[in-house]
Design a protein around this motif. Structure first.
Motif, short mmCIF file in Angstrom:
data_model
loop_
_atom_site.label_atom_id
_atom_site.label_comp_id
_atom_site.label_asym_id
_atom_site.label_seq_id
_atom_site.Cartn_x
_atom_site.Cartn_y
_atom_site.Cartn_z
N TYR A 78 0.82 -1.28 0.02
CA TYR A 78 0.00 -0.10 0.08
C TYR A 78 0.96 1.20 -0.10
N ARG A 79 1.97 1.19 -0.33
CA ARG A 79 2.94 2.27 -0.52
C ARG A 79 2.55 3.24 -1.41
N GLN A 80 3.11 4.61 -0.58
CA GLN A 80 2.50 5.84 -1.46
C GLN A 80 3.09 5.82 -3.05
N ARG A 81 4.22 5.68 -3.32
CA ARG A 81 5.05 5.60 -4.47
C ARG A 81 4.95 4.20 -4.99
N GLY A 82 4.31 4.02 -6.27
CA GLY A 82 4.37 2.51 -6.51
C GLY A 82 3.56 1.55 -6.25
N GLY A 83 2.61 1.81 -5.34
CA GLY A 83 1.44 0.92 -4.67
C GLY A 83 0.33 1.78 -4.97
N THR A 84 -0.58 1.36 -3.87
CA THR A 84 -1.79 2.12 -4.07
C THR A 84 -1.85 3.31 -3.56
N GLY A 102 2.60 7.13 8.06
CA GLY A 102 1.18 7.59 7.96
C GLY A 102 0.40 6.67 6.90
N TRP A 103 -0.94 6.70 7.25
CA TRP A 103 -1.81 5.96 6.46
C TRP A 103 -2.80 7.31 6.04
N ASP A 104 -2.71 7.29 4.61
CA ASP A 104 -3.60 8.29 4.19
C ASP A 104 -5.10 7.74 3.72
N TYR A 105 -6.34 8.25 4.01
CA TYR A 105 -7.49 7.48 3.64
C TYR A 105 -8.32 8.26 2.87
N SER A 106 -8.81 7.90 1.69
CA SER A 106 -9.82 8.22 0.70
C SER A 106 -10.65 7.45 0.44
N ARG A 107 -12.07 7.69 0.67
CA ARG A 107 -12.93 6.70 0.30
C ARG A 107 -12.92 6.31 -1.46
N ARG A 128 -10.14 6.20 -3.22
CA ARG A 128 -9.02 5.51 -3.49
C ARG A 128 -8.56 4.29 -2.91
N PHE A 129 -9.02 4.23 -1.62
CA PHE A 129 -8.44 3.20 -0.73
C PHE A 129 -9.60 2.06 -0.66
N SER A 130 -8.88 0.79 -0.78
CA SER A 130 -9.55 -0.35 -0.51
C SER A 130 -8.70 -1.54 -0.26
N LEU A 131 -8.95 -2.37 0.60
CA LEU A 131 -8.09 -3.37 0.94
C LEU A 131 -8.41 -4.46 0.15
N GLY A 132 -9.22 -4.52 -0.83
CA GLY A 132 -9.43 -5.54 -1.60
C GLY A 132 -8.62 -5.74 -2.88
#
Length: 102
Positions: free
Chosen positions: A59-65, A91-96, A98-102
């Protein structure tokens, strides 16, 4: 918060500007959020930060989700200063949107 509940356009605009311009806002003494609910948010945050680095790397910011950064995965939080020590924050950034654990 009370003004938002009553439908104050000015308060809603101010909140929207804070989110749009700064990316966050701070609310104090919000009666609608129980202590139990706030404790559950901190507990959830703790579980997220306790995930293994291999999981967080996905879930990394650069190169992931694009939702996690931290030195534990080799992607420190981006710095605002051109020079200085690398940030140690995770830090975890949350955006409805963009973010999904699926």
């Amino acid at each position: 918060v009370e003004k938002l509940k009553r439908g104050s356009d000015a308060e809603a605009s101010a909140l929207g500007a804070a989110l749009g311009d700064y990316g966050y806002f701070y609310a104090a003494n919000v009666e609608g959020l129980s202590a139990e609910y706030i404790r559950s948010l901190y507990a959830y945050s703790g579980r997220c930060h306790a995930l293994p680095a291999a999981v967080k790397h996905k879930y990394r910011q650069r190169g992931g989700t694009g939702v996690y950064s931290g030195p534990d995965i080799g992607q420190p939080e981006l710095q605002y200063e051109a020079e200085g020590a690398a940030a140690r924050v995770c830090g975890w950034d949350y955006s409805r949107a963009r973010f999904s654990l699926g």
